[in-house]
Design an enzyme around this catalytic site. Structure first.
Site, PDB file in Angstrom:
ATOM      1  N   ASN A  75       0.845  -1.204   0.000  1.00 42.71           N
ATOM      2  CA  ASN A  75       0.000   0.000   0.000  1.00 42.71           C
ATOM      3  C   ASN A  75       0.876   1.247   0.000  1.00 42.71           C
ATOM      4  OD1 ASN A  75       0.561   0.808   2.854  1.00 42.71           O
ATOM      5  ND2 ASN A  75      -0.306  -1.220   3.212  1.00 42.71           N
ATOM      6  N   ASP A  94      -3.851  -6.662   5.268  1.00 47.71           N
ATOM      7  CA  ASP A  94      -4.807  -7.530   5.961  1.00 47.71           C
ATOM      8  C   ASP A  94      -4.729  -8.965   5.446  1.00 47.71           C
ATOM      9  OD1 ASP A  94      -5.960  -5.634   7.715  1.00 47.71           O
ATOM     10  OD2 ASP A  94      -6.977  -4.717   5.995  1.00 47.71           O
ATOM     11  N   PRO A 114      -2.259 -12.213  10.569  1.00 45.61           N
ATOM     12  CA  PRO A 114      -2.595 -12.007  11.985  1.00 45.61           C
ATOM     13  C   PRO A 114      -2.819 -10.524  12.259  1.00 45.61           C
ATOM     14  CG  PRO A 114      -0.250 -12.482  11.718  1.00 45.61           C
ATOM     15  CD  PRO A 114      -0.883 -12.684  10.364  1.00 45.61           C
ATOM     16  N   ASP A 115      -3.730 -10.222  13.180  1.00 45.93           N
ATOM     17  CA  ASP A 115      -3.957  -8.823  13.568  1.00 45.93           C
ATOM     18  C   ASP A 115      -2.977  -8.502  14.701  1.00 45.93           C
ATOM     19  OD1 ASP A 115      -4.903  -6.423  14.741  1.00 45.93           O
ATOM     20  OD2 ASP A 115      -6.822  -6.753  13.747  1.00 45.93           O
ATOM     21  N   ILE A 116      -1.942  -7.746  14.358  1.00 43.84           N
ATOM     22  CA  ILE A 116      -0.836  -7.526  15.311  1.00 43.84           C
ATOM     23  C   ILE A 116      -1.323  -6.775  16.549  1.00 43.84           C
ATOM     24  CG2 ILE A 116       1.439  -6.468  15.604  1.00 43.84           C
ATOM     25  CD1 ILE A 116       1.712  -6.767  12.477  1.00 43.84           C
ATOM     26  N   LYS A 137     -13.280  -0.185  15.846  1.00 46.39           N
ATOM     27  CA  LYS A 137     -11.956  -0.836  15.967  1.00 46.39           C
ATOM     28  C   LYS A 137     -11.426  -0.712  17.396  1.00 46.39           C
ATOM     29  CE  LYS A 137     -10.699  -0.573  11.136  1.00 46.39           C
ATOM     30  NZ  LYS A 137     -10.012   0.086  10.042  1.00 46.39           N
ATOM     31  N   LYS A 185     -10.839  -4.328  18.956  1.00 46.19           N
ATOM     32  CA  LYS A 185      -9.430  -4.708  19.174  1.00 46.19           C
ATOM     33  C   LYS A 185      -9.000  -4.457  20.615  1.00 46.19           C
ATOM     34  CE  LYS A 185      -8.241  -3.779  14.323  1.00 46.19           C
ATOM     35  NZ  LYS A 185      -7.136  -4.088  13.420  1.00 46.19           N
TER      36      LYS A 185
HETATM   37  O1  PMT Z   1       2.821   6.154   6.473  1.00 44.56           O
HETATM   38  P1  PMT Z   1       2.202   7.472   6.045  1.00 44.56           P
HETATM   39  O2  PMT Z   1       2.334   7.711   4.550  1.00 44.56           O
HETATM   40  O3  PMT Z   1       2.705   8.610   6.875  1.00 44.56           O
HETATM   41  O4  PMT Z   1       0.615   7.354   6.310  1.00 44.56           O
HETATM   42  C1  PMT Z   1       0.135   7.256   7.603  1.00 44.56           C
HETATM   43  C2  PMT Z   1      -1.032   6.271   7.716  1.00 44.56           C
HETATM   44  C3  PMT Z   1      -2.213   6.775   6.905  1.00 44.56           C
HETATM   45  C4  PMT Z   1      -0.602   4.871   7.215  1.00 44.56           C
HETATM   46  C5  PMT Z   1      -1.383   6.170   9.253  1.00 44.56           C
HETATM   47  O5  PMT Z   1      -1.749   7.435   9.707  1.00 44.56           O
HETATM   48  C6  PMT Z   1      -2.528   5.188   9.513  1.00 44.56           C
HETATM   49  O6  PMT Z   1      -3.699   5.529   9.454  1.00 44.56           O
HETATM   50  N1  PMT Z   1      -2.152   3.907   9.838  1.00 44.56           N
HETATM   51  C7  PMT Z   1      -3.071   2.793  10.022  1.00 44.56           C
HETATM   52  C8  PMT Z   1      -3.370   2.204   8.672  1.00 44.56           C
HETATM   53  C9  PMT Z   1      -4.269   0.982   8.766  1.00 44.56           C
HETATM   54  O7  PMT Z   1      -3.863  -0.073   8.346  1.00 44.56           O
HETATM   55  O8  PMT Z   1      -5.400   1.152   9.352  1.00 44.56           O
HETATM   56  P2  PMT Z   1      -6.488  -0.040   9.587  1.00 44.56           P
HETATM   57  O9  PMT Z   1      -7.732   0.696   9.900  1.00 44.56           O
HETATM   58  O10 PMT Z   1      -6.501  -0.960   8.446  1.00 44.56           O
HETATM   59  O11 PMT Z   1      -5.945  -0.814  10.865  1.00 44.56           O
HETATM   60  C10 PMT Z   1      -6.378  -0.520  12.197  1.00 44.56           C
HETATM   61  C11 PMT Z   1      -5.254  -0.752  13.183  1.00 44.56           C
HETATM   62  O12 PMT Z   1      -4.912  -2.151  13.214  1.00 44.56           O
HETATM   63  C12 PMT Z   1      -3.963  -0.032  12.868  1.00 44.56           C
HETATM   64  O13 PMT Z   1      -3.416   0.398  14.102  1.00 44.56           O
HETATM   65  C13 PMT Z   1      -3.088  -1.089  12.212  1.00 44.56           C
HETATM   66  O14 PMT Z   1      -1.698  -0.855  12.431  1.00 44.56           O
HETATM   67  C14 PMT Z   1      -3.534  -2.330  12.967  1.00 44.56           C
HETATM   68  N2  PMT Z   1      -3.422  -3.608  12.206  1.00 44.56           N
HETATM   69  C15 PMT Z   1      -4.156  -3.792  11.077  1.00 44.56           C
HETATM   70  C16 PMT Z   1      -4.099  -5.005  10.431  1.00 44.56           C
HETATM   71  C17 PMT Z   1      -3.265  -6.042  10.955  1.00 44.56           C
HETATM   72  N3  PMT Z   1      -3.176  -7.202  10.355  1.00 44.56           N
HETATM   73  N4  PMT Z   1      -2.549  -5.800  12.049  1.00 44.56           N
HETATM   74  C18 PMT Z   1      -2.610  -4.609  12.689  1.00 44.56           C
HETATM   75  O15 PMT Z   1      -1.931  -4.413  13.701  1.00 44.56           O
END
Ligand code: PMT
Length: 401
Positions: A210, A279, A305-307, A337, A341
């Protein structure tokens, strides 16, 4: 040296003999990692040429409030928002008086009024002017408003007088500016931050990933280190320098990131998941480059896995902060979330605009918990990171002796 990486600094130069020292200040700030833009008053251009400052800063020098060309590049309000700090060096008696009066009759005074950034002045003038009650009153009034003064130093002056009025030396100013950003908000904490994208290979040359640049996570790591925390970054593939006093572990895939995080959870007290973790990953990685035979191709994916959820599920879990990158119903999904989570805080990040979120310099977000809501309008990722650190520090459970 250092302490100013990722900082956007405006060096304002006003019309005094010490203006030549501003050239060294620009260099010293850059050596410490700052991005510098220079704004000069018309008087300053009588003492040092804009060309010198342009060559040193690598950026056009801003001179006039009503300059169509400059406004088309970075307009004055944009410039005021861009800055984390404005340092006016030298600041003449006239400039100090105009700032005290709230004037906006040139670009520099206008920026000082329009910015939320920290404002520092390094006064320089004849010793009698510095001692004059008008200047003394103006300085007292600016100090009361939270504007900081560095110097002036005592010593011999260009006019032949001896006394207070010499501009503080550029090296000393740069050192003070670097320490301005240090807080002790997270002293004693051990913080782990995930940042950047993960990469999930399809074959030896292709992958799913991404647009995360890592900037947001790296800014958070910088803010945590400046707040006195022992800081570790677990980073996907990005093209960024490691902030000072931050330990960095590089990983590629979501499963690598999961392993790297859990190998270091023992004494982690704060976990911040800023990475854009993939994901899903392909069920199988082809050993050889996949050839194109068919018009359409199907890739079977399996969930990663969801870290962050696995960290928050630990018996001795750290204070856990997530990000939610959303393009619609941002707060609603973010709160979902937070609950699913089992996080302590979540940063709701609207990534639908090009100005914020993925791969941009700036960001805007709302920090949410079960009982709090804090909106942070569009600002630099570094400023947002510092606001987040403040909120984390305020919400961390207090240890009882
Ligand atoms: O890196 P930049 O270009 O500066 O951009 C910043 C950003 C937009 C990436 C950042 O601000 C941001 O929003 N990061 C989270 C991106 C994301 O994957 O969001 P999510 O809504 O899909 O995930 C929710 C949370 O679960 C996040 O804390 C993510 O790190 C965590 N996660 C998600 C999937 C997974 N398998 N494991 C996780 O830990």
């Amino acid at each position: 040296m250092g302490g100013l990486s990722n900082r956007n600094i405006i060096v304002g130069i006003t019309g005094g003999i010490a203006a030549y020292k501003a050239a060294q200040l620009v260099r010293d700030l850059q050596v410490r990692g700052a991005s510098v833009r220079v704004v000069m008053t018309r008087g300053a251009t009588e003492f040092i040429t804009p060309l010198t400052l342009q060559a040193l800063s690598g950026q056009p020098v801003h001179l006039d409030l009503l300059d169509e060309e400059a406004e088309m590049g970075m307009g004055h309000i944009e410039l005021a928002r861009w800055a984390d700090l404005i340092c006016v060096a030298p600041a003449t008696a006239d400039f100090i008086a105009r700032l005290q009066a709230g004037r906006a009759d040139d670009l520099l005074t206008t920026l000082c009024l329009a910015t939320d950034a920290k404002l520092v002045l390094a006064p320089a003038m004849n010793q009698a002017m510095w001692r004059d009650p008008a200047t003394t009153d103006n300085v007292a009034s600016l100090l009361e408003r939270g504007i900081q003064m560095y110097g002036p130093d005592d010593g011999s002056q260009a006019c032949g007088d001896v006394g207070p009025g010499r501009m503080m030396e550029p090296g000393a100013i740069a050192e003070h500016l670097a320490s301005l950003f240090e807080t002790r908000l997270l002293e004693g904490q051990r913080v782990i931050i995930t940042a950047g994208p993960t990469r999930e290979a399809l074959d030896p040359v292709r992958y799913i990933s991404n647009n995360s640049s890592g900037r947001m996570g790296y800014a958070i790591a910088n803010a945590c280190a400046l707040a006195g925390a022992h800081t570790m970054l677990i980073s996907g593939p990005v093209n960024l320098d490691t902030p000072e006093r931050v330990e960095r572990i590089d990983v590629l895939t979501a499963r690598d990131m999961y392993d790297a995080v859990h190998a270091r959870m023992d004494d982690c007290s704060v976990f911040i998941g800023c990475a854009a973790v993939a994901d899903y990953r392909p069920v199988a990685i082809a050993e050889q480059k996949i050839k194109k035979h068919e018009d359409a191709m199907h890739i079977e994916l399996v969930k990663n896995p969801d870290i962050i959820a696995s960290v928050a599920a630990l018996a001795d879990k750290p204070f856990t902060v997530g990000f939610a990158a959303e393009t619609q119903d941002v707060e609603e999904y973010a709160l979902g979330k937070l609950q699913n989570k089992k996080l302590d805080l979540i940063v709701a990040n609207d990534v639908s605009s090009e100005e914020a979120g993925f791969n941009s310099q700036n960001n805007a977000a709302t920090i949410l918990s079960e009982h709090s809501r804090e909106e942070i309008p569009l600002t630099s990722k570094q400023v947002l990171a510092e606001r987040l650190v403040k909120t984390i520090a305020a919400q961390l459970p207090r240890e009882i002796d």
